[in-house]
Design a protein around this motif. Structure first.
Motif, PDB file in Angstrom:
ATOM      1  N   ALA A  89       0.878  -1.170   0.000  1.00  0.00           N
ATOM      2  CA  ALA A  89       0.000   0.000   0.000  1.00  0.00           C
ATOM      3  C   ALA A  89       0.914   1.217   0.000  1.00  0.00           C
ATOM      4  O   ALA A  89       1.709   1.405   0.928  1.00  0.00           O
ATOM      5  CB  ALA A  89      -0.901   0.003   1.227  1.00  0.00           C
ATOM      6  N   VAL A  90       0.824   2.032  -1.050  1.00  0.00           N
ATOM      7  CA  VAL A  90       1.742   3.164  -1.249  1.00  0.00           C
ATOM      8  C   VAL A  90       0.941   4.452  -1.317  1.00  0.00           C
ATOM      9  O   VAL A  90      -0.144   4.492  -1.921  1.00  0.00           O
ATOM     10  CB  VAL A  90       2.555   2.982  -2.550  1.00  0.00           C
ATOM     11  CG1 VAL A  90       3.507   4.156  -2.760  1.00  0.00           C
ATOM     12  CG2 VAL A  90       3.323   1.665  -2.531  1.00  0.00           C
ATOM     13  N   LEU A  91       1.454   5.505  -0.705  1.00  0.00           N
ATOM     14  CA  LEU A  91       0.859   6.838  -0.822  1.00  0.00           C
ATOM     15  C   LEU A  91       1.876   7.756  -1.473  1.00  0.00           C
ATOM     16  O   LEU A  91       2.941   8.018  -0.913  1.00  0.00           O
ATOM     17  CB  LEU A  91       0.465   7.379   0.557  1.00  0.00           C
ATOM     18  CG  LEU A  91      -0.087   8.813   0.556  1.00  0.00           C
ATOM     19  CD1 LEU A  91      -1.373   8.907  -0.266  1.00  0.00           C
ATOM     20  CD2 LEU A  91      -0.318   9.303   1.990  1.00  0.00           C
ATOM     21  N   LEU A  92       1.567   8.241  -2.687  1.00  0.00           N
ATOM     22  CA  LEU A  92       2.451   9.156  -3.411  1.00  0.00           C
ATOM     23  C   LEU A  92       1.960  10.578  -3.160  1.00  0.00           C
ATOM     24  O   LEU A  92       0.832  10.942  -3.523  1.00  0.00           O
ATOM     25  CB  LEU A  92       2.449   8.829  -4.900  1.00  0.00           C
ATOM     26  CG  LEU A  92       3.554   9.461  -5.742  1.00  0.00           C
ATOM     27  CD1 LEU A  92       4.938   9.099  -5.209  1.00  0.00           C
ATOM     28  CD2 LEU A  92       3.423   9.045  -7.202  1.00  0.00           C
ATOM     29  N   ILE A  93       2.807  11.364  -2.527  1.00  0.00           N
ATOM     30  CA  ILE A  93       2.476  12.718  -2.090  1.00  0.00           C
ATOM     31  C   ILE A  93       3.150  13.732  -3.001  1.00  0.00           C
ATOM     32  O   ILE A  93       4.268  13.500  -3.479  1.00  0.00           O
ATOM     33  CB  ILE A  93       2.961  12.939  -0.638  1.00  0.00           C
ATOM     34  CG1 ILE A  93       2.293  11.929   0.310  1.00  0.00           C
ATOM     35  CG2 ILE A  93       2.723  14.359  -0.170  1.00  0.00           C
ATOM     36  CD1 ILE A  93       2.954  11.861   1.677  1.00  0.00           C
ATOM     37  N   GLY A  94       2.497  14.857  -3.240  1.00  0.00           N
ATOM     38  CA  GLY A  94       3.136  15.902  -4.022  1.00  0.00           C
ATOM     39  C   GLY A  94       2.174  17.014  -4.357  1.00  0.00           C
ATOM     40  O   GLY A  94       0.955  16.857  -4.252  1.00  0.00           O
ATOM     41  N   PRO A  95       2.704  18.176  -4.774  1.00  0.00           N
ATOM     42  CA  PRO A  95       1.842  19.298  -5.141  1.00  0.00           C
ATOM     43  C   PRO A  95       1.185  19.071  -6.496  1.00  0.00           C
ATOM     44  O   PRO A  95       1.528  18.137  -7.227  1.00  0.00           O
ATOM     45  CB  PRO A  95       2.828  20.469  -5.213  1.00  0.00           C
ATOM     46  CG  PRO A  95       4.123  19.835  -5.616  1.00  0.00           C
ATOM     47  CD  PRO A  95       4.142  18.493  -4.944  1.00  0.00           C
ATOM     48  N   ALA A  96       0.227  19.915  -6.822  1.00  0.00           N
ATOM     49  CA  ALA A  96      -0.384  19.866  -8.144  1.00  0.00           C
ATOM     50  C   ALA A  96       0.690  20.090  -9.193  1.00  0.00           C
ATOM     51  O   ALA A  96       1.507  21.009  -9.078  1.00  0.00           O
ATOM     52  CB  ALA A  96      -1.460  20.949  -8.258  1.00  0.00           C
ATOM     53  N   GLY A  97       0.730  19.235 -10.209  1.00  0.00           N
ATOM     54  CA  GLY A  97       1.726  19.365 -11.255  1.00  0.00           C
ATOM     55  C   GLY A  97       2.995  18.578 -11.003  1.00  0.00           C
ATOM     56  O   GLY A  97       3.918  18.618 -11.827  1.00  0.00           O
ATOM     57  N   ALA A  98       3.056  17.839  -9.894  1.00  0.00           N
ATOM     58  CA  ALA A  98       4.263  17.053  -9.608  1.00  0.00           C
ATOM     59  C   ALA A  98       4.344  15.802 -10.472  1.00  0.00           C
ATOM     60  O   ALA A  98       5.411  15.219 -10.625  1.00  0.00           O
ATOM     61  CB  ALA A  98       4.301  16.669  -8.126  1.00  0.00           C
ATOM     62  N   GLY A  99       3.205  15.367 -11.022  1.00  0.00           N
ATOM     63  CA  GLY A  99       3.183  14.150 -11.835  1.00  0.00           C
ATOM     64  C   GLY A  99       2.770  12.923 -11.051  1.00  0.00           C
ATOM     65  O   GLY A  99       3.025  11.786 -11.482  1.00  0.00           O
ATOM     66  N   LYS A 100       2.112  13.114  -9.905  1.00  0.00           N
ATOM     67  CA  LYS A 100       1.729  11.989  -9.038  1.00  0.00           C
ATOM     68  C   LYS A 100       0.899  10.949  -9.768  1.00  0.00           C
ATOM     69  O   LYS A 100       1.211   9.747  -9.755  1.00  0.00           O
ATOM     70  CB  LYS A 100       0.927  12.497  -7.824  1.00  0.00           C
ATOM     71  CG  LYS A 100       1.629  13.494  -6.949  1.00  0.00           C
ATOM     72  CD  LYS A 100       0.790  13.840  -5.728  1.00  0.00           C
ATOM     73  CE  LYS A 100      -0.551  14.467  -6.067  1.00  0.00           C
ATOM     74  NZ  LYS A 100      -0.423  15.774  -6.741  1.00  0.00           N
ATOM     75  N   THR A 101      -0.190  11.396 -10.396  1.00  0.00           N
ATOM     76  CA  THR A 101      -1.119  10.455 -11.027  1.00  0.00           C
ATOM     77  C   THR A 101      -0.458   9.716 -12.185  1.00  0.00           C
ATOM     78  O   THR A 101      -0.601   8.498 -12.325  1.00  0.00           O
ATOM     79  CB  THR A 101      -2.374  11.201 -11.514  1.00  0.00           C
ATOM     80  OG1 THR A 101      -3.016  11.814 -10.390  1.00  0.00           O
ATOM     81  CG2 THR A 101      -3.338  10.256 -12.193  1.00  0.00           C
ATOM     82  N   THR A 102       0.296  10.420 -13.015  1.00  0.00           N
ATOM     83  CA  THR A 102       0.953   9.797 -14.171  1.00  0.00           C
ATOM     84  C   THR A 102       1.976   8.758 -13.720  1.00  0.00           C
ATOM     85  O   THR A 102       2.022   7.638 -14.248  1.00  0.00           O
ATOM     86  CB  THR A 102       1.632  10.864 -15.032  1.00  0.00           C
ATOM     87  OG1 THR A 102       0.663  11.859 -15.399  1.00  0.00           O
ATOM     88  CG2 THR A 102       2.214  10.257 -16.290  1.00  0.00           C
ATOM     89  N   VAL A 103       2.792   9.121 -12.732  1.00  0.00           N
ATOM     90  CA  VAL A 103       3.812   8.196 -12.231  1.00  0.00           C
ATOM     91  C   VAL A 103       3.164   7.002 -11.548  1.00  0.00           C
ATOM     92  O   VAL A 103       3.580   5.846 -11.738  1.00  0.00           O
ATOM     93  CB  VAL A 103       4.775   8.929 -11.272  1.00  0.00           C
ATOM     94  CG1 VAL A 103       5.704   7.938 -10.567  1.00  0.00           C
ATOM     95  CG2 VAL A 103       5.585   9.970 -12.029  1.00  0.00           C
ATOM     96  N   ALA A 104       2.134   7.257 -10.743  1.00  0.00           N
ATOM     97  CA  ALA A 104       1.472   6.167 -10.022  1.00  0.00           C
ATOM     98  C   ALA A 104       0.864   5.155 -10.995  1.00  0.00           C
ATOM     99  O   ALA A 104       0.973   3.938 -10.793  1.00  0.00           O
ATOM    100  CB  ALA A 104       0.395   6.730  -9.099  1.00  0.00           C
TER     101      ALA A 104
END
Length: 269
Positions: A89-104
């Protein structure tokens, strides 16, 4: 009909109203009926006599094990220097525009074991009429919808893991705001959650934000403010990826390496 978390679903209903694989027997008093007979062997048949197919087992008739509802435990340490086949279970944290959704999404799709991706922003936008857009102001209404979305994501993650499917979630978690902090995620998912921060430079997130549309696009001032607050993760002890010069595939590879090390030595958070 709702079933308690942790209890198995009842067997599916057959055409007669009872569970598949079960037979209804009359409960009238009286002597038992004659035993079942083997069907006669057809004329000219040289093989074994045909047999009745056994009724389906209850264990294979739609039996689904739901999660226990408790927190996700720490994953087992992998035998190789990658996340390998570990259920995470991983939580990828970051600001808007960090690329969280694409990388995840890429990380989840490249793993050798089933892995799901759940974005908190996507879950929040399941609310169509009455959606509390944070851009219109953070208030009790938007906070309540955020908390609801986070609980929903946590329940989904526990569901996936209970059925052997890893899950990566992404959210803009702030280090200085308990309402949108790690505490809620730990409460809803469990201590086995592995947080990783994705934090490229400000110019990168501004450029990516400019390519967005709709309510996902923020003002430059808001992006800069969020990015500045995310810098508070430095010194927190959480692993941080500066993907300013990485493409998506490289970032996903770095993420996998960090997660492998986090399994071997879980972060204190």
């Amino acid at each position: 009909m709702q079933h308690a978390v942790g209890a198995p679903l009842p067997p599916p209903q057959g055409p007669g109203g009872g569970p598949v694989g079960w037979t209804h027997q009359a409960r009238h008093p009286g002597p038992p009926g004659p035993p079942p007979t083997t069907p006669p062997t057809p004329q000219g048949w040289s093989g074994p006599a045909p047999q009745h197919a056994p009724p389906p087992s209850r264990e294979t008739a739609g039996h689904v094990q739901l999660p226990p509802g408790g927190p996700v435990p720490l994953p087992a340490r992998p035998a190789e220097p990658s996340t390998g086949s570990a259920t995470l279970a991983v939580l990828l944290i970051g600001p808007a525009g960090a690329g969280k959704t694409t990388v995840a999404k890429l990380w989840a799709s490249r793993r050798r074991v089933p892995t799901a991706h759940v974005s908190l922003d996507d879950v929040r936008e399941w609310v169509c009429s009455g959606f509390a857009d944070p851009q219109a102001g953070w208030n009790d209404h938007s906070e309540a919808q955020y908390r609801l979305a986070r609980r929903t994501c946590g329940f989904a993650a526990r569901n996936f893991l209970a059925n052997g499917i890893s899950c990566i979630l992404d959210d803009a978690v702030f280090p200085d705001r308990p309402v949108v902090g790690l505490g809620g995620w730990k409460r809803h998912v469990g201590p086995g959650l592995l947080p990783v921060v994705l934090l490229p430079g400000l110019e990168i997130v501004l450029e990516r934000n400019a390519a967005r549309s709709g309510n996902r696009r923020l003002s430059d001032e808001e992006v800069a403010r969020i990015h500045g607050r995310m810098a508070g993760w430095y010194g927190s002890g959480l692993p941080i990826i500066d993907n300013s010069t990485y493409d998506v595939e490289t970032t996903a590879r770095v993420l996998d390496d960090i997660l492998a090390r986090s399994i071997a030595s879980p972060p204190a958070w």
